[in-house]
Design a protein around this motif. Structure first.
Motif, PDB file in Angstrom:
ATOM      1  N   ALA A  79       0.831  -1.210   0.000  1.00  0.00           N
ATOM      2  CA  ALA A  79       0.000   0.000   0.000  1.00  0.00           C
ATOM      3  C   ALA A  79       0.863   1.257   0.000  1.00  0.00           C
ATOM      4  CB  ALA A  79      -0.934  -0.009   1.210  1.00  0.00           C
ATOM      5  N   VAL A  80       1.948   1.251   0.765  1.00  0.00           N
ATOM      6  CA  VAL A  80       2.840   2.414   0.805  1.00  0.00           C
ATOM      7  C   VAL A  80       3.541   2.601  -0.540  1.00  0.00           C
ATOM      8  CG1 VAL A  80       4.983   3.289   1.845  1.00  0.00           C
ATOM      9  CG2 VAL A  80       3.168   2.375   3.304  1.00  0.00           C
ATOM     10  N   ILE A  81       4.022   1.507  -1.127  1.00  0.00           N
ATOM     11  CA  ILE A  81       4.736   1.609  -2.401  1.00  0.00           C
ATOM     12  C   ILE A  81       3.809   2.057  -3.530  1.00  0.00           C
ATOM     13  CG2 ILE A  81       5.928   0.261  -4.190  1.00  0.00           C
ATOM     14  CD1 ILE A  81       7.199  -1.341  -1.884  1.00  0.00           C
ATOM     15  N   VAL A  82       2.657   1.400  -3.647  1.00  0.00           N
ATOM     16  CA  VAL A  82       1.723   1.762  -4.725  1.00  0.00           C
ATOM     17  C   VAL A  82       1.152   3.157  -4.481  1.00  0.00           C
ATOM     18  CG1 VAL A  82      -0.453   1.149  -5.849  1.00  0.00           C
ATOM     19  CG2 VAL A  82       1.201  -0.627  -5.309  1.00  0.00           C
ATOM     20  N   GLY A  83       0.865   3.494  -3.231  1.00  0.00           N
ATOM     21  CA  GLY A  83       0.385   4.838  -2.921  1.00  0.00           C
ATOM     22  C   GLY A  83       1.420   5.895  -3.259  1.00  0.00           C
ATOM     23  N   GLY A  84       2.695   5.609  -2.946  1.00  0.00           N
ATOM     24  CA  GLY A  84       3.763   6.550  -3.301  1.00  0.00           C
ATOM     25  C   GLY A  84       3.911   6.695  -4.805  1.00  0.00           C
ATOM     26  N   HIS A  85       3.769   5.591  -5.519  1.00  0.00           N
ATOM     27  CA  HIS A  85       3.852   5.649  -6.982  1.00  0.00           C
ATOM     28  C   HIS A  85       2.670   6.426  -7.556  1.00  0.00           C
ATOM     29  CE1 HIS A  85       3.821   3.638 -11.124  1.00  0.00           C
ATOM     30  NE2 HIS A  85       4.719   4.586 -11.125  1.00  0.00           N
ATOM     31  N   ALA A  86       1.479   6.204  -7.010  1.00  0.00           N
ATOM     32  CA  ALA A  86       0.301   6.943  -7.476  1.00  0.00           C
ATOM     33  C   ALA A  86       0.472   8.444  -7.221  1.00  0.00           C
ATOM     34  CB  ALA A  86      -0.955   6.420  -6.791  1.00  0.00           C
ATOM     35  N   LEU A  87       1.026   8.793  -6.079  1.00  0.00           N
ATOM     36  CA  LEU A  87       1.296  10.209  -5.778  1.00  0.00           C
ATOM     37  C   LEU A  87       2.277  10.788  -6.787  1.00  0.00           C
ATOM     38  CD1 LEU A  87       0.933  12.586  -3.749  1.00  0.00           C
ATOM     39  CD2 LEU A  87       2.979  11.700  -2.599  1.00  0.00           C
ATOM     40  N   LEU A  88       3.306  10.032  -7.114  1.00  0.00           N
ATOM     41  CA  LEU A  88       4.293  10.465  -8.103  1.00  0.00           C
ATOM     42  C   LEU A  88       3.647  10.672  -9.469  1.00  0.00           C
ATOM     43  CD1 LEU A  88       7.410  10.868  -8.571  1.00  0.00           C
ATOM     44  CD2 LEU A  88       7.429   8.483  -9.306  1.00  0.00           C
ATOM     45  N   VAL A  89       2.761   9.744  -9.851  1.00  0.00           N
ATOM     46  CA  VAL A  89       2.124   9.827 -11.171  1.00  0.00           C
ATOM     47  C   VAL A  89       1.130  10.981 -11.241  1.00  0.00           C
ATOM     48  CG1 VAL A  89       0.504   8.627 -12.714  1.00  0.00           C
ATOM     49  CG2 VAL A  89       2.470   7.411 -11.772  1.00  0.00           C
ATOM     50  N   TYR A  90       0.249  11.082 -10.255  1.00  0.00           N
ATOM     51  CA  TYR A  90      -0.815  12.089 -10.335  1.00  0.00           C
ATOM     52  C   TYR A  90      -0.382  13.476  -9.887  1.00  0.00           C
ATOM     53  CZ  TYR A  90      -3.906   8.245 -11.400  1.00  0.00           C
ATOM     54  OH  TYR A  90      -4.497   7.152 -12.002  1.00  0.00           O
ATOM     55  N   ARG A  91       0.593  13.585  -9.036  1.00  0.00           N
ATOM     56  CA  ARG A  91       1.047  14.889  -8.565  1.00  0.00           C
ATOM     57  C   ARG A  91       2.115  15.473  -9.480  1.00  0.00           C
ATOM     58  NH1 ARG A  91       0.311  19.579  -6.408  1.00  0.00           N
ATOM     59  NH2 ARG A  91       1.858  20.237  -4.910  1.00  0.00           N
ATOM     60  N   PHE A  92       3.087  14.603  -9.878  1.00  0.00           N
ATOM     61  CA  PHE A  92       4.220  15.092 -10.660  1.00  0.00           C
ATOM     62  C   PHE A  92       4.183  14.652 -12.121  1.00  0.00           C
ATOM     63  CE2 PHE A  92       5.663  14.778  -6.228  1.00  0.00           C
ATOM     64  CZ  PHE A  92       5.958  16.117  -6.007  1.00  0.00           C
ATOM     65  N   HIS A  93       3.153  13.902 -12.493  1.00  0.00           N
ATOM     66  CA  HIS A  93       2.917  13.480 -13.881  1.00  0.00           C
ATOM     67  C   HIS A  93       4.127  12.786 -14.503  1.00  0.00           C
ATOM     68  CE1 HIS A  93      -0.771  15.713 -13.603  1.00  0.00           C
ATOM     69  NE2 HIS A  93      -0.096  16.788 -13.236  1.00  0.00           N
ATOM     70  N   THR A  94       4.706  11.859 -13.748  1.00  0.00           N
ATOM     71  CA  THR A  94       5.840  11.084 -14.243  1.00  0.00           C
ATOM     72  C   THR A  94       5.822   9.686 -13.627  1.00  0.00           C
ATOM     73  OG1 THR A  94       8.240  11.041 -14.522  1.00  0.00           O
ATOM     74  CG2 THR A  94       7.423  11.887 -12.434  1.00  0.00           C
ATOM     75  N   GLY A  95       6.396   8.723 -14.337  1.00  0.00           N
ATOM     76  CA  GLY A  95       6.557   7.384 -13.789  1.00  0.00           C
ATOM     77  C   GLY A  95       5.440   6.400 -14.076  1.00  0.00           C
ATOM     78  N   ASN A  96       4.451   6.759 -14.893  1.00  0.00           N
ATOM     79  CA  ASN A  96       3.357   5.831 -15.193  1.00  0.00           C
ATOM     80  C   ASN A  96       3.751   4.976 -16.395  1.00  0.00           C
ATOM     81  OD1 ASN A  96       0.967   4.482 -15.263  1.00  0.00           O
ATOM     82  ND2 ASN A  96      -0.311   6.278 -15.543  1.00  0.00           N
ATOM     83  N   VAL A  97       4.597   4.002 -16.142  1.00  0.00           N
ATOM     84  CA  VAL A  97       5.223   3.220 -17.210  1.00  0.00           C
ATOM     85  C   VAL A  97       4.198   2.449 -18.034  1.00  0.00           C
ATOM     86  CG1 VAL A  97       6.886   1.384 -17.678  1.00  0.00           C
ATOM     87  CG2 VAL A  97       7.341   3.048 -15.884  1.00  0.00           C
ATOM     88  N   LEU A  98       3.276   1.763 -17.399  1.00  0.00           N
ATOM     89  CA  LEU A  98       2.328   0.941 -18.150  1.00  0.00           C
ATOM     90  C   LEU A  98       1.336   1.771 -18.959  1.00  0.00           C
ATOM     91  CD1 LEU A  98       1.638  -1.992 -15.695  1.00  0.00           C
ATOM     92  CD2 LEU A  98       2.887  -2.045 -17.841  1.00  0.00           C
ATOM     93  N   HIS A  99       1.113   3.007 -18.590  1.00  0.00           N
ATOM     94  CA  HIS A  99       0.210   3.867 -19.367  1.00  0.00           C
ATOM     95  C   HIS A  99       0.838   4.226 -20.713  1.00  0.00           C
ATOM     96  CE1 HIS A  99      -3.298   6.418 -19.783  1.00  0.00           C
ATOM     97  NE2 HIS A  99      -2.515   7.367 -20.255  1.00  0.00           N
ATOM     98  N   TRP A 100       2.164   4.230 -20.787  1.00  0.00           N
ATOM     99  CA  TRP A 100       2.849   4.569 -22.024  1.00  0.00           C
ATOM    100  C   TRP A 100       2.794   3.432 -23.034  1.00  0.00           C
ATOM    101  CZ3 TRP A 100       7.686   6.161 -18.838  1.00  0.00           C
ATOM    102  CH2 TRP A 100       7.431   7.367 -18.179  1.00  0.00           C
ATOM    103  N   ALA A 101       2.615   2.218 -22.566  1.00  0.00           N
ATOM    104  CA  ALA A 101       2.588   1.056 -23.462  1.00  0.00           C
ATOM    105  C   ALA A 101       1.225   0.960 -24.141  1.00  0.00           C
ATOM    106  CB  ALA A 101       2.858  -0.213 -22.664  1.00  0.00           C
ATOM    107  N   ASP A 102       1.199   0.322 -25.314  1.00  0.00           N
ATOM    108  CA  ASP A 102      -0.100   0.110 -25.950  1.00  0.00           C
ATOM    109  C   ASP A 102      -0.783  -1.108 -25.315  1.00  0.00           C
ATOM    110  OD1 ASP A 102       1.202  -2.063 -27.034  1.00  0.00           O
ATOM    111  OD2 ASP A 102       1.077  -1.400 -29.107  1.00  0.00           O
TER     112      ASP A 102
END
Length: 191
Positions: free
Chosen positions: A38-61
């Motif tokens: 929960a901490v890791i995924v929550g931190g990643h979600a914060l990184l993606v939605y706050r700083f708009h970076t790191g959403n690796v799977l969204h870049w893939a088709d």
């Protein structure tokens, strides 16, 4: 007279004791993995939605995402199979050291085995759910479901490695103990 410090004195001893205490806390509480995920995924979600970076799977088709989800489901199923093998090894092991471990820590070991198998199977189901909700228009949250499943699988795999190590070291210790030798009497057959 000053005592010389040995290899287990000072910082190395402190770090070793701290690591052992940490491992004891972790092994006694297998659901602690959920908090870590929960901490890791929550931190990643914060990184993606706050700083708009790191959403690796969204870049893939979509085909790439589906391949990743299928590989994740296969990997988790494979690890769950290793868990079954480990349970069989633990159940068939014998000797004084293994018996001592079973009597002292049997409940915790059983709880860990069941926790690993159950969460890995749930992770496999989560990968299948991620595959089913992903569309050509976008992931629609499937990447987060997969990330939770992947985080659980990684932590459960480390827990499985720890239990494998425990069993193997106890088997090795049981084999290295001196065996009482019985005198073997050779009987010569009558002529």
């Amino acid at each position: 007279m000053t005592r010389r410090l040995g290899p287990y004195d000072g910082w190395p001893a402190f770090l070793r004791r701290t690591f052992v205490k940490f491992m004891n806390v972790c092994t006694d509480r297998p659901t602690l993995d959920l908090l870590v995920v929960a901490v890791i995924v929550g931190g990643h979600a914060l990184l993606v939605y706050r700083f708009h970076t790191g959403n690796v799977l969204h870049w893939a088709d979509q085909s790439q995402r589906l391949a990743v989800y299928a590989a994740g489901a296969g990997m988790m199923s494979l690890i769950a199979g290793f868990t079954g093998t480990a349970i069989a090894q633990y159940g068939s092991s014998s000797g004084p050291v293994v018996s001592a471990i079973r009597s002292a820590h049997g409940l915790a070991i059983r709880r860990n085995w069941l926790n690993i198998a159950g969460w890995l199977l749930l992770g496999t189901v989560l990968c299948l759910v991620a595959m089913s909700i992903d569309t050509k228009a976008g992931p629609r949250g499937s990447q987060w479901i997969f990330e939770v499943a992947l985080g659980l699988a990684i932590l459960k795999f480390f827990r499985l490695l720890f239990l494998f190590g425990l069993i193997l070291s106890s088997l090795d210790q049981g084999l290295s103990e001196p065996v009482s030798r019985r005198r073997i009497e050779l009987k010569t057959p009558p002529r």
